[in-house]
Design an enzyme around this catalytic site. Sequence first.
Site, short mmCIF file in Angstrom:
data_model
loop_
_atom_site.label_atom_id
_atom_site.label_comp_id
_atom_site.label_asym_id
_atom_site.label_seq_id
_atom_site.Cartn_x
_atom_site.Cartn_y
_atom_site.Cartn_z
N THR A 46 -7.40 47.47 -34.18
CA THR A 46 -8.38 48.41 -33.63
C THR A 46 -7.83 49.83 -33.66
O THR A 46 -8.47 50.75 -34.15
CB THR A 46 -8.71 47.99 -32.18
N THR A 47 -6.60 49.98 -33.14
CA THR A 47 -5.98 51.31 -33.11
C THR A 47 -5.79 51.84 -34.53
O THR A 47 -5.83 53.05 -34.76
CB THR A 47 -4.62 51.22 -32.40
N TYR A 137 -7.52 36.96 -33.05
CA TYR A 137 -7.63 38.21 -32.30
C TYR A 137 -8.88 38.10 -31.40
O TYR A 137 -10.00 38.21 -31.88
CB TYR A 137 -7.74 39.37 -33.28
N LYS A 167 -4.16 36.86 -29.87
CA LYS A 167 -4.02 38.22 -29.33
C LYS A 167 -5.18 38.37 -28.36
O LYS A 167 -6.34 38.36 -28.75
CB LYS A 167 -4.13 39.26 -30.45
N GLY A 191 -3.40 42.18 -24.60
CA GLY A 191 -3.77 43.46 -25.25
C GLY A 191 -4.45 44.47 -24.35
O GLY A 191 -5.19 45.31 -24.85
N ASP A 193 -3.37 47.26 -21.99
CA ASP A 193 -2.18 47.98 -21.52
C ASP A 193 -2.28 48.33 -20.03
O ASP A 193 -1.30 48.24 -19.30
CB ASP A 193 -1.99 49.28 -22.31
C1 LIG Z 1 -9.93 47.94 -27.25
C2 LIG Z 1 -8.57 48.46 -27.61
O1 LIG Z 1 -8.44 49.40 -28.34
N1 LIG Z 1 -7.53 47.82 -27.05
C3 LIG Z 1 -6.17 48.24 -27.32
C4 LIG Z 1 -5.48 48.59 -26.04
O2 LIG Z 1 -4.13 48.93 -26.35
C5 LIG Z 1 -6.19 49.80 -25.39
O3 LIG Z 1 -6.14 50.90 -26.30
C6 LIG Z 1 -5.46 50.16 -24.12
O4 LIG Z 1 -5.45 49.02 -23.26
C7 LIG Z 1 -6.13 51.33 -23.44
O5 LIG Z 1 -7.43 50.97 -23.00
C8 LIG Z 1 -5.45 47.13 -28.04
O6 LIG Z 1 -5.63 45.88 -27.41
C9 LIG Z 1 -5.97 47.10 -29.43
C10 LIG Z 1 -4.98 46.62 -30.38
O7 LIG Z 1 -3.99 46.06 -30.03
C11 LIG Z 1 -5.24 46.91 -31.79
O8 LIG Z 1 -5.04 48.06 -32.18
O9 LIG Z 1 -5.70 46.03 -32.51
#
Ligand SMILES: CC(=O)N[C@@H]([C@@H](O)[C@H](O)[C@H](O)CO)[C@@H](O)CC(=O)C(=O)O
Length: 307
Positions: A46-47, A137, A167, A191, A193
Site C-alpha cells: 500500500t505504502t 495480505y 499480513k 500492520g 502502527d
Molecule cells: C492502510 C495502510 O496504509 N496501512 C499501513 C500502516 O502502516 C499505516 O500507514 C499506519 O498504521 C498509519 O495509519 C500498512 O499496514 C500498509 C502496509 O504495510 C503496506 O504498505 O502494504
Amino acid sequence: MSASFDLIAAAPSPLAENGAINLEMVRPLVDHLVESGVTGLFALGTTGECMSLTTSERQSLAEEFVRSSDGRIPVTVHVGHNSLAEACGLATHAKLAGADAIAMLPPCYFKPNSLDAVLECLRCVASAGKGLPIYYYHIPHLTGVPVDIVELIGRADDTIDGFAGVKFTSPAVDLFQLGLAEAGEKTVAFGVDEMLLSGVLAGATMAIGSTYNFAAPLFLSVVQAFQEGDLEEARRLQQVATSMIHVLIRHGGLGAIKLAINELTVDCGPTRLPLRMPSGEQWPIIREELAEVGLFDWCQGLASADS
Ligand SMILES: CC(=O)N[C@@H]([C@@H](O)[C@H](O)[C@H](O)CO)[C@@H](O)CC(=O)C(=O)O
C-alpha cells in the site's frame, strides 16, 4: 531486546517529480532502512502505491529493492493485482528477481465471495511463486474482502505450499483473531502502527508498516519496553507514536506519511494520483506538530534533518 521481533518497513516507491519511477533513489532508501534497525522491507504494498503502478514498473522496482538490499535485510514483494494473471506473473518475476517472500492482496474489484475463492486465488499465486514463502495480505477495510484469518491459516497451512502467514492490517475488532492465529504457529505480521502495542499484546512477533520507515527507533523502544515488562513505559511510547500518526493522518494520511519520509530520511518524490501529498510549504507546520508530540525525542537522527 530479549525475544526476536521483526519490525519491517513498508517501503514507499521512489518517484521522480514527473511521476516516473526513480530507481536511483531505491538504494539510498534501502541503505537508510538497513541503518535504521528495521529487520526487513515490504516493497510495492500500500505504502508503495502498488495499485498505481504498471506491472512493468512494479517489476523494475522489485528488482531494484532486491539488488539494493543485497542480502542485508530480507525483501518481501507484494504481488497482488485485480488480474490474477498479472499477480501470478509478478509472483514468478519476484522469485526470479531473488525476493525472499511474496504477499498477495485478494482481487478487490471482482471480489472472491468465499474463503474457498480466496484460497483458490492464493493457491494460484503461491504456485506461480514457485515455492517462495507467501503471506496473505488481509486489509478488509480497503479491499472489502472479509476473511476469518484463523480459518484461512488453518486451511491454507494444509493445502498451500509455501504459505507463511498473514499480513494483518485490520481494525481493532478483529484483533482477537490475531492472538488465536499466532497460536497456530503461523506468522501474523501486524500492520496497524498506531496499535503496535495492542498487536504485540495479542501475540504478534512481526509488524509491517509505513511509519517504520522514519520512526523505527521509537517503535523498537515500544517493543523493548514491553519485553522488559515495563508496560507503563511501553504504553507511554506507543502514545507518542499514535499522536505522531494522528498528526500525519490529519495532514493527509499516506501522502503526509510519504512527505515525512522524504523530509526525514530519503527523498522518494511525490505520490501518484489519486493519492495527494501536502505541499512542501505545509512541512514546517507538520514538523512542528511532530516535535510537539515528542517524535524527535525518540528519533535523534531525525532531529537533525532539515526542517
Ligand atoms: C492502510 C495502510 O496504509 N496501512 C499501513 C500502516 O502502516 C499505516 O500507514 C499506519 O498504521 C498509519 O495509519 C500498512 O499496514 C500498509 C502496509 O504495510 C503496506 O504498505 O502494504
